[in-house]
Write an enzyme that holds these catalytic residues in place. Sequence first.
Site, PDB file in Angstrom:
ATOM      1  N   HIS A 128      -9.321  -3.132  47.098  1.00 14.93           N
ATOM      2  CA  HIS A 128      -9.932  -3.043  45.771  1.00 14.93           C
ATOM      3  C   HIS A 128     -10.467  -4.394  45.300  1.00 14.93           C
ATOM      4  CE1 HIS A 128      -6.520  -4.748  43.339  1.00 14.93           C
ATOM      5  NE2 HIS A 128      -5.774  -4.230  44.289  1.00 14.93           N
ATOM      6  N   ASP A 151      -4.915 -10.811  45.288  1.00 12.92           N
ATOM      7  CA  ASP A 151      -4.705  -9.381  45.099  1.00 12.92           C
ATOM      8  C   ASP A 151      -5.922  -8.849  44.349  1.00 12.92           C
ATOM      9  OD1 ASP A 151      -3.834  -6.822  44.428  1.00 12.92           O
ATOM     10  OD2 ASP A 151      -2.507  -7.524  42.827  1.00 12.92           O
ATOM     11  N   GLU A 191      -8.466   0.195  40.937  1.00 17.42           N
ATOM     12  CA  GLU A 191      -7.088   0.257  41.425  1.00 17.42           C
ATOM     13  C   GLU A 191      -6.088  -0.286  40.414  1.00 17.42           C
ATOM     14  OE1 GLU A 191      -3.347  -0.935  43.395  1.00 17.42           O
ATOM     15  OE2 GLU A 191      -4.775  -2.188  42.298  1.00 17.42           O
ATOM     16  N   GLU A 192      -6.423  -1.379  39.743  1.00 18.65           N
ATOM     17  CA  GLU A 192      -5.452  -2.033  38.855  1.00 18.65           C
ATOM     18  C   GLU A 192      -5.046  -1.161  37.664  1.00 18.65           C
ATOM     19  OE1 GLU A 192      -3.703  -4.491  39.405  1.00 18.65           O
ATOM     20  OE2 GLU A 192      -4.719  -5.805  40.831  1.00 18.65           O
ATOM     21  N   ASP A 217      -3.721  -3.860  50.853  1.00 21.98           N
ATOM     22  CA  ASP A 217      -3.464  -4.551  49.598  1.00 21.98           C
ATOM     23  C   ASP A 217      -2.576  -5.739  49.937  1.00 21.98           C
ATOM     24  OD1 ASP A 217      -3.218  -5.108  46.816  1.00 21.98           O
ATOM     25  OD2 ASP A 217      -3.393  -2.976  46.362  1.00 21.98           O
ATOM     26  N   HIS A 254       0.046 -11.390  40.794  1.00 25.73           N
ATOM     27  CA  HIS A 254      -0.387 -11.198  39.408  1.00 25.73           C
ATOM     28  C   HIS A 254      -0.231 -12.457  38.571  1.00 25.73           C
ATOM     29  CE1 HIS A 254      -0.701  -6.525  39.006  1.00 25.73           C
ATOM     30  NE2 HIS A 254      -1.313  -6.999  40.088  1.00 25.73           N
TER      31      HIS A 254
END
Length: 349
Positions: A72, A190, A224-225, A245, A325
């Site tokens: 993603h 990510d 995706e998030e 991922d 993140h």
Amino acid sequence: MNNKTHHKNRLKYYLEKILTIPSPTGFTNDIMNYIKTELDNLKATFTITNKGAIIVTIKGSEDDYQRTFSAHVDTLGAMVKEIKSNGALSLTPIGGYMMTSIDGENCIVETLEGTKYTGTIQTIKPSVHISGDEARELKRTPQNMEVILDERVNSKADVENLGINVGDFICLDTRTIFTEKEYIKSRYLDDKASVAILLYAIEYMLENKVTLPYTTNFFISNYEEVGHGAKASIPENTKEFIAVDMGAPGPGQNSSEYSVCICAKDSSGPYDYDLRKSLIETCKEHDIDYKIDIYPFYGSDASAALGAGWDVKAGLIGPGVFASHAYERTHMDALLATLNLVIQYSLKK
């Protein structure tokens, strides 16, 4: 796979490009246009879904049984929630991250007309010289954070006159660094590290005219998030869906920044047992450094597909990414290991 230096250079090429293009969820047109340009240059066959995802298809010997890899391009970020009376902007987060990780970060606010304004994300009490312990102890929540624009604004009207409005996207500085010892430090590894891996896997397969046993798709997801990236539009003959991922190294985890990580279970439940065994066997057969792990607070496009009712065998792999993140880090070895697994598994009958 030979010529390791070439593989590293191509992975770095793609990663440098996509990390410079802001793409918080809902604001991915620019990065998708870049990816389309690269795919056109490769003469790849691809389609665009109604939500704007890209699906690249490389035909294999068998078409009824297909494999689909996903990665993603959408990232964390924020939007303007309110224009305050003093000219500061309150924000609402996109995706799940700790607000402490963006305290003091530079950012860009982009209007609907495409005008960009720089700023900094601060707390509402950013100076210890003014607020003392209140500044130190202030809880980092969205309500206590704001964007201070690099503009001479002192009122809501001043900001509105710039063309800034509620709903405008706030893109964070990625602070990307490639070190001499092949560490990669940046926001949004990510999942842009995995997007770079899939782009180069496509390039490698097309340029080397690789013969695949099964038609293989590469699903470049853009939601995706927020949980619904791969809930729709998966190629209908997909029997195996593998999300590429990140792995998540850290205390109590088995993952590594130097390996491809294979997820056995995340918060959505166990991934397909037979598919996981087959991925591990491929690593063993080709001497690919891998780690198996379980992630307690994690979901992927593969779990989204399962949740939407797709009848697929689902798997999750990816390079180990430290401090996920937040301001993230990985190593080129993890990208190479993941690339090797994607290619070797695509060749597996």
